[in-house]
Scaffold this active site. Structure first.
Site, PDB file in Angstrom:
ATOM      1  CB  CYS A   1      -0.931   0.001   1.201  1.00 10.99           C
ATOM      2  SG  CYS A   1      -1.939  -1.488   1.303  1.00 10.99           S
TER       3      CYS A   1
ATOM      4  CG  HIS B   1      -6.184   1.739   0.010  1.00 13.01           C
ATOM      5  ND1 HIS B   1      -5.036   2.275  -0.539  1.00 13.01           N
ATOM      6  CD2 HIS B   1      -5.762   0.777   0.886  1.00 13.01           C
ATOM      7  CE1 HIS B   1      -3.980   1.651  -0.022  1.00 13.01           C
ATOM      8  NE2 HIS B   1      -4.387   0.745   0.835  1.00 13.01           N
TER       9      HIS B   1
HETATM   10  N1  COA Z   1     -16.976   1.577   3.485  1.00 15.18           N
HETATM   11  C1  COA Z   1     -18.263   1.924   3.253  1.00 15.18           C
HETATM   12  N2  COA Z   1     -19.087   1.216   2.455  1.00 15.18           N
HETATM   13  C2  COA Z   1     -18.573   0.122   1.865  1.00 15.18           C
HETATM   14  C3  COA Z   1     -17.245  -0.288   2.055  1.00 15.18           C
HETATM   15  C4  COA Z   1     -16.436   0.485   2.894  1.00 15.18           C
HETATM   16  N3  COA Z   1     -15.164   0.145   3.117  1.00 15.18           N
HETATM   17  N4  COA Z   1     -17.009  -1.417   1.332  1.00 15.18           N
HETATM   18  C5  COA Z   1     -18.160  -1.695   0.704  1.00 15.18           C
HETATM   19  N5  COA Z   1     -19.099  -0.777   1.017  1.00 15.18           N
HETATM   20  C6  COA Z   1     -20.504  -0.748   0.580  1.00 15.18           C
HETATM   21  C7  COA Z   1     -20.659  -0.967  -0.909  1.00 15.18           C
HETATM   22  O1  COA Z   1     -20.668   0.257  -1.607  1.00 15.18           O
HETATM   23  C8  COA Z   1     -21.981  -1.679  -0.988  1.00 15.18           C
HETATM   24  O2  COA Z   1     -23.011  -0.711  -0.844  1.00 15.18           O
HETATM   25  P1  COA Z   1     -24.413  -0.864  -1.638  1.00 15.18           P
HETATM   26  O3  COA Z   1     -24.994  -2.145  -1.143  1.00 15.18           O
HETATM   27  O4  COA Z   1     -25.160   0.361  -1.237  1.00 15.18           O
HETATM   28  O5  COA Z   1     -24.026  -0.923  -3.086  1.00 15.18           O
HETATM   29  C9  COA Z   1     -22.013  -2.537   0.264  1.00 15.18           C
HETATM   30  O6  COA Z   1     -21.129  -1.873   1.196  1.00 15.18           O
HETATM   31  C10 COA Z   1     -21.535  -3.965   0.045  1.00 15.18           C
HETATM   32  O7  COA Z   1     -20.338  -3.916  -0.740  1.00 15.18           O
HETATM   33  P2  COA Z   1     -19.401  -5.187  -0.955  1.00 15.18           P
HETATM   34  O8  COA Z   1     -18.369  -4.806  -1.964  1.00 15.18           O
HETATM   35  O9  COA Z   1     -20.258  -6.395  -1.193  1.00 15.18           O
HETATM   36  O10 COA Z   1     -18.714  -5.312   0.479  1.00 15.18           O
HETATM   37  P3  COA Z   1     -17.846  -6.495   0.994  1.00 15.18           P
HETATM   38  O11 COA Z   1     -18.527  -7.013   2.220  1.00 15.18           O
HETATM   39  O12 COA Z   1     -17.498  -7.457  -0.081  1.00 15.18           O
HETATM   40  O13 COA Z   1     -16.482  -5.753   1.408  1.00 15.18           O
HETATM   41  C11 COA Z   1     -14.974  -4.923   3.033  1.00 15.18           C
HETATM   42  C12 COA Z   1     -16.423  -4.875   2.488  1.00 15.18           C
HETATM   43  C13 COA Z   1     -14.868  -3.901   4.148  1.00 15.18           C
HETATM   44  C14 COA Z   1     -14.674  -6.322   3.591  1.00 15.18           C
HETATM   45  C15 COA Z   1     -13.991  -4.601   1.867  1.00 15.18           C
HETATM   46  O14 COA Z   1     -14.254  -3.301   1.398  1.00 15.18           O
HETATM   47  C16 COA Z   1     -12.554  -4.713   2.294  1.00 15.18           C
HETATM   48  O15 COA Z   1     -11.987  -5.809   2.311  1.00 15.18           O
HETATM   49  N6  COA Z   1     -11.899  -3.583   2.625  1.00 15.18           N
HETATM   50  C17 COA Z   1     -10.497  -3.578   3.052  1.00 15.18           C
HETATM   51  C18 COA Z   1      -9.565  -3.615   1.875  1.00 15.18           C
HETATM   52  C19 COA Z   1      -8.130  -3.772   2.339  1.00 15.18           C
HETATM   53  O16 COA Z   1      -7.827  -4.573   3.201  1.00 15.18           O
HETATM   54  N7  COA Z   1      -7.201  -2.989   1.768  1.00 15.18           N
HETATM   55  C20 COA Z   1      -5.836  -2.987   2.190  1.00 15.18           C
HETATM   56  C21 COA Z   1      -5.722  -2.212   3.454  1.00 15.18           C
HETATM   57  S1  COA Z   1      -4.175  -2.326   4.273  1.00 15.18           S
END
Ligand code: COA
Length: 387
Positions: A86, A335
């Site tokens: 990252c 990100h």
């Molecule tokens: N913040 C706010 N809303 C979020 C979100 C977030 N981080 N991630 C997804 N959403 C929303 C989507 O827009 C979607 O909304 P909608 O239903 O209105 O369209 C809903 O939540 C579901 O989205 P989805 O993509 O199915 O979510 P998910 O459960 O597959 O993933 C996380 C959610 C948090 C697990 C995923 O975003 C994630 O893994 N984030 C971390 C990434 C990471 O680790 N990066 C490296 C960092 S060091």
């Protein structure tokens, strides 16, 4: 180091679930960077180009930087890919700035790029997971959210801080993101929304996490002495610092402090010759809400345990005493891994030139960017001022 470097142009795509493929994202950011140079810049002036990318999901995993050369119209120019998870963007900028400062290159292009949303969830987890420690953390089934969740639980217990401090980070960054047309999420949330959301890795819920995003950003870096031939308002990189720690969190001296950030900060302040009080606003690596609190403490803007109360006081809001992440941060802006560090510098370029529109930080003169790879394993910090 005798020379200074300056950013003379910058471009940025929208972050989010984008219909565009990686080549098209790359091309858009680069074209915009060239178009942003006030007095124009011939592409033939570029002498080195750097691509920051994790190679997400396996897209062009080798030699991706030559694809950048193709799309940027820069065949013939030496290119290299920088990968520090990252923190790839921050380290690519560091490489470009150091090359320019040393006199080894006359004009450098830095591009950050990731295309993430076209991957199935299991592959996304795998690809992100292998940027953390693969021997202990991944074997224990830990994702990045899992590691940061453990850190957050420890932090809240150690410092007797309530989770509303985390919720306020998310609320504030969503508020800022709502003013940023390039942000992945442009919607406000309340602290209650944050606290009611589904848990991802306790105590972290959905709104405590950065999303999975596509996007690209680009910067053009020139020697400070030459910068004014391109623009009246170059943004100078006054100091950079970087550090690397153990990859696995369990090997570190402290679970709730990132030494790599502290080392990077010491180096950047030393080179820039400024104190913390001279910095108008910060762009910090808030991949999870807890990471913004840790950043404020490791960068030395708050004592250990004091970043929560500072955040709850409103000091880190866009119009507060020390604005943090006026672009929405990783939390709301998104990100796309390799693009993040480059995007932070893009925001500084806009803010210091008073071109940030609705999200403009009043009176911004000096800024700091902080980009982290892994759960604190590598960090890059830079300090900027406007000409
Ligand atoms: N913040 C706010 N809303 C979020 C979100 C977030 N981080 N991630 C997804 N959403 C929303 C989507 O827009 C979607 O909304 P909608 O239903 O209105 O369209 C809903 O939540 C579901 O989205 P989805 O993509 O199915 O979510 P998910 O459960 O597959 O993933 C996380 C959610 C948090 C697990 C995923 O975003 C994630 O893994 N984030 C971390 C990434 C990471 O680790 N990066 C490296 C960092 S060091």
């Amino acid at each position: 180091m005798g020379h200074r470097a300056a950013i003379i142009g910058a471009g940025h795509t929208r972050f989010g679930a984008m219909p565009d493929g990686p080549r098209s994202l790359l091309r858009s950011a680069v074209d915009q960077a060239f178009q942003s140079v006030d007095r124009g810049l011939d592409r033939a002036s570029v002498t080195d180009a750097y691509l920051a990318s994790l190679g997400f999901g396996g897209w062009q995993i080798g030699n991706a930087s030559t694809v950048m050369a193709e799309e940027a119209g820069l065949t013939g120019v030496p290119t290299v890919r920088v990968e520090n998870a990252c923190a790839s963007g921050g380290f690519a900028l560091r490489a470009a700035v150091n090359a320019v400062r040393s006199g080894a290159t006359a004009l450098a292009l830095v591009v950050g790029l990731e295309k993430m949303t076209d991957q199935p969830a299991a592959r996304r987890r795998y690809w992100l997971g292998v940027s953390g420690d693969t021997e202990w953390e991944r074997l224990a089934g830990l994702t990045f959210a899992g590691v940061y969740g453990l850190i957050a639980a420890r932090y809240l217990a150690e410092h007797h801080v309530g989770r509303e401090a985390l919720s306020e980070v998310a609320r504030k960054n969503h508020e800022n993101g709502a003013l940023n047309p390039n942000a992945h999420f442009q919607k406000r949330v309340t602290r209650e929304d944050v606290e009611r959301a589904a848990k991802v890795a306790s105590p972290l819920g959905l709104y405590d996490c950065c999303p999975v995003s596509d996007g690209a950003a680009a910067l053009l870096v020139a020697p400070a002495e030459a910068a004014r031939q391109y623009t009246d308002t170059p943004v100078y990189v006054d100091g950079m610092g970087a550090g690397s720690d153990y990859l696995a969190v369990q090997e570190r001296a402290d679970l709730t402090r990132f030494a790599a950030t502290r080392w990077a900060m010491d180096g950047a302040l030393h080179e820039a010759g400024v104190s913390r009080g001279a910095i108008s606003f910060l762009e910090v690596h808030d991949c999870f809400t807890i990471a913004e609190l840790l950043a404020l403490e490791d960068l030395g803007f708050a004592e250990p345990g004091a970043a929560g109360p500072l955040t709850l006081s409103g000091a880190t809001a866009r119009t507060g005493r020390l604005p943090v992440n006026p672009d929405g941060g990783l939390k709301a802006k998104g990100h796309p891994i390799g693009a993040t560090g480059v995007s932070q510098a893009y925001e500084v370029f806009q803010q210091l030139r008073r071109a940030a529109g609705a999200r403009q930080v009043p009176g911004a003169e000096r800024a700091l960017t902080h980009n982290v790879g892994g759960a604190g394993a590598t960090a890059s910090v830079a300090v900027y001022s406007v000409g």
